[in-house]
Scaffold this active site. Structure first.
Site, mmCIF file in Angstrom:
data_model
loop_
_atom_site.group_PDB
_atom_site.id
_atom_site.type_symbol
_atom_site.label_atom_id
_atom_site.label_comp_id
_atom_site.label_asym_id
_atom_site.label_seq_id
_atom_site.Cartn_x
_atom_site.Cartn_y
_atom_site.Cartn_z
ATOM 1 N N ALA A 75 9.322 -26.510 -11.979
ATOM 2 C CA ALA A 75 9.042 -27.950 -12.075
ATOM 3 C C ALA A 75 9.131 -28.646 -10.722
ATOM 4 O O ALA A 75 8.422 -29.625 -10.486
ATOM 5 C CB ALA A 75 9.998 -28.604 -13.074
ATOM 6 N N THR A 76 9.979 -28.155 -9.816
ATOM 7 C CA THR A 76 10.057 -28.773 -8.484
ATOM 8 C C THR A 76 8.709 -28.662 -7.776
ATOM 9 O O THR A 76 8.194 -29.641 -7.229
ATOM 10 C CB THR A 76 11.173 -28.121 -7.637
ATOM 11 O OG1 THR A 76 12.438 -28.469 -8.192
ATOM 12 C CG2 THR A 76 11.122 -28.591 -6.186
ATOM 13 N N ASN A 155 17.506 -35.826 -17.059
ATOM 14 C CA ASN A 155 18.307 -34.599 -17.024
ATOM 15 C C ASN A 155 19.806 -34.848 -17.136
ATOM 16 O O ASN A 155 20.544 -33.990 -17.601
ATOM 17 C CB ASN A 155 18.017 -33.800 -15.739
ATOM 18 C CG ASN A 155 18.136 -34.639 -14.491
ATOM 19 O OD1 ASN A 155 17.506 -35.684 -14.363
ATOM 20 N ND2 ASN A 155 18.949 -34.191 -13.560
ATOM 21 N N GLN A 183 12.727 -31.455 -18.849
ATOM 22 C CA GLN A 183 13.774 -31.501 -19.871
ATOM 23 C C GLN A 183 13.239 -31.717 -21.287
ATOM 24 O O GLN A 183 14.019 -31.735 -22.233
ATOM 25 C CB GLN A 183 14.775 -32.622 -19.545
ATOM 26 C CG GLN A 183 15.586 -32.394 -18.284
ATOM 27 C CD GLN A 183 16.663 -31.335 -18.443
ATOM 28 O OE1 GLN A 183 17.008 -30.945 -19.558
ATOM 29 N NE2 GLN A 183 17.200 -30.857 -17.334
ATOM 30 N N SER A 203 8.892 -26.595 -16.880
ATOM 31 C CA SER A 203 9.801 -25.608 -16.291
ATOM 32 C C SER A 203 10.077 -24.487 -17.282
ATOM 33 O O SER A 203 10.337 -24.749 -18.455
ATOM 34 C CB SER A 203 11.117 -26.305 -15.923
ATOM 35 O OG SER A 203 12.115 -25.358 -15.634
ATOM 36 N N GLY A 204 10.059 -23.242 -16.818
ATOM 37 C CA GLY A 204 10.341 -22.103 -17.688
ATOM 38 C C GLY A 204 11.806 -21.990 -18.067
ATOM 39 O O GLY A 204 12.161 -21.810 -19.233
ATOM 40 N N HIS A 205 12.689 -22.154 -17.070
ATOM 41 C CA HIS A 205 14.110 -21.852 -17.329
ATOM 42 C C HIS A 205 14.835 -22.944 -18.099
ATOM 43 O O HIS A 205 15.994 -22.778 -18.466
ATOM 44 C CB HIS A 205 14.845 -21.529 -16.018
ATOM 45 C CG HIS A 205 15.201 -22.727 -15.186
ATOM 46 N ND1 HIS A 205 16.477 -23.238 -15.149
ATOM 47 C CD2 HIS A 205 14.467 -23.487 -14.350
ATOM 48 C CE1 HIS A 205 16.507 -24.272 -14.316
ATOM 49 N NE2 HIS A 205 15.290 -24.444 -13.822
ATOM 50 N N THR A 243 -0.383 -14.799 -5.425
ATOM 51 C CA THR A 243 -0.532 -13.809 -6.498
ATOM 52 C C THR A 243 0.264 -14.241 -7.725
ATOM 53 O O THR A 243 1.439 -14.598 -7.610
ATOM 54 C CB THR A 243 -0.034 -12.431 -6.019
ATOM 55 O OG1 THR A 243 -0.830 -12.038 -4.904
ATOM 56 C CG2 THR A 243 -0.141 -11.383 -7.116
ATOM 57 N N CYS A 328 21.589 -29.715 -9.458
ATOM 58 C CA CYS A 328 21.061 -29.766 -8.093
ATOM 59 C C CYS A 328 21.915 -30.640 -7.187
ATOM 60 O O CYS A 328 21.800 -30.596 -5.979
ATOM 61 C CB CYS A 328 19.633 -30.279 -8.117
ATOM 62 S SG CYS A 328 18.650 -29.382 -9.326
#
Length: 404
Positions: A75-76, A155, A183, A203-205, A243, A328
């Site tokens: 996401a960043t 967040n 979020q 965001s994946g995580h 890639t 963060c």
């Protein structure tokens, strides 16, 4: 029960075992390890097919077209690409951007960089409930405003912005609308066919997928143009070279598919656990929820325990993995800038803890947490001269402290 108990799902989520299992099939010699851009052999074709499936899974989560999904490192990067990409492409139209003071650093620092490049940024103050009032938002819009960047779910305090109404307002004014959905994607229903969002960071995580992978939704109708920030082989339709990490993309796709299927049942469980936690601690004296309690993602509970020093509280709660701000900025001893923007005093902001609940939280863990919190707050206040003064009826806001 494993200690410490994980109550920091807003910082990151564990990878769902179903996601991890799927990812394992895309790394080694006996799996599909090829480069998706290799068009001359089967290894590449199979990898490309896996990427296409995942792209459709991410698109389905927000009801988008698969061609509107650009894979990024998270996401960043998505926020950087969206904000800088729009600013650089549309700068002849105007150089004014609107955001809020409670955004994630990935948005705030990107906007600060654009200010150094000559753009003008308006940082909106939230209301005391953490939500930006619509009239304040509309008042900030100008003829040269090209972009509004606003998070869907905060967040730190979990409040939810009404992106449907904000999207309508932006569209009526011809302003591009970027939403940081790190979020909310996978946790709240999002439909870009209904909601007039032009760009959305994913965001994946944050939704039980792997770290290091994310996506940016880029609307095709009306078409949104971006100036690329990463140059190279022209991957992702020229918007993001590099890639493609097949195993991580497959992980993100699987996480999105699971989130879509399980969202309703997950949220019902998480909501019940959040209520259980709050009901267990709300009767502790001088305990307050930060941010709107109703217009909020159910997995987030940000609470201030007045007259308790934040760092000592964190140490007392060592059996609970919680945070006092975003991950963060958790290395900083400064009080949370989000809570300060809500108008909380430094002391109140310092005594706040964010509990975030997720897919693998149990009732047993919540009950254990309630016991620890109740015991710790009492002990810490017994040691606090401020608590004693407060109990004696002293108005601490009128006390003049002498500095040595």
């Amino acid at each position: 029960m494993k200690l410490p108990i994980y109550f920091d799902y807003a910082a990151t989520t564990p990878v769902d075992p179903r996601v991890a299992q799927k990812m394992m099939q895309y790394m080694t010699m006996d799996g599909i390890f090829g480069n998706p851009a290799s068009r001359s052999h089967r290894y590449g074709w199979q990898a490309e097919e896996a990427v296409d499936v995942a792209r459709s899974q991410v698109a389905d989560l927000i009801n988008a077209d698969h061609r509107e999904i650009v894979f990024t490192s998270g996401a960043t990067e998505s926020n950087n690409l969206a904000i800088k990409g729009v600013a650089h492409f549309y700068q002849k139209k105007g150089k004014h951007i609107i955001t809020s003071k409670t955004e994630h650093k990935a948005v705030l620092d990107t906007c600060r960089q654009l200010e150094r490049e000559g753009f003008e940024v308006t940082y909106l103050e939230p209301g005391v409930n953490g939500i930006i009032p619509m009239e304040r938002l509309e008042a900030a819009m100008r003829d040269d405003t090209i972009l509004l960047s606003l998070m869907h779910v905060n967040n730190e305090i979990g409040v939810v912005h009404d992106i449907d109404a904000i999207g309508e307002l932006c569209r009526s004014k011809g302003i591009i609308f970027h939403v940081d959905a790190a979020q909310s994607a996978g946790k709240l229903p999002i439909d870009v066919q209904i909601t007039k969002v032009d760009l959305m960071s994913i965001s994946g995580h944050k939704m039980y997928g792997p770290k290091g992978i994310g996506a940016l939704y880029v609307r095709r109708k009306p078409r949104i143009r971006l100036e690329s920030q990463m140059h190279g082989g022209g991957h992702e339709r020229g918007m993001r070279s590099g890639t493609l990490a097949t195993h991580q993309i497959v992980g993100l796709g699987e996480a999105a598919a699971i989130a879509k299927a399980d969202m309703e049942s997950d949220n019902a469980r998480i909501h019940a656990l959040r209520d259980r936690l709050w009901n267990g601690i709300k009767d502790i004296e001088e305990t307050y929820v930060n941010g709107d309690f109703e217009q909020r993602y159910c997995g987030n509970l940000n609470v201030s325990f007045n007259f308790v020093e934040g760092e000592s509280l964190m140490m007392a709660l060592k059996d609970l993995a919680v945070s006092s701000g975003s991950a963060c900025t958790s290395a900083s001893l400064e009080p949370s800038y989000v809570l300060r923007a809500l108008g909380l005093s430094d002391e109140m902001a310092h005594s706040s803890i964010r509990f975030s609940i997720g897919r693998f939280t149990t009732e047993e863990e919540v009950d254990y947490a309630i016991g620890i919190i109740q015991g710790s707050i009492g002990k810490l206040r017994e040691m606090s001269p401020l608590w004693e003064m407060f109990k004696d009826g002293v108005d601490l806001s009128k006390v003049e402290w002498v500095h040595h």
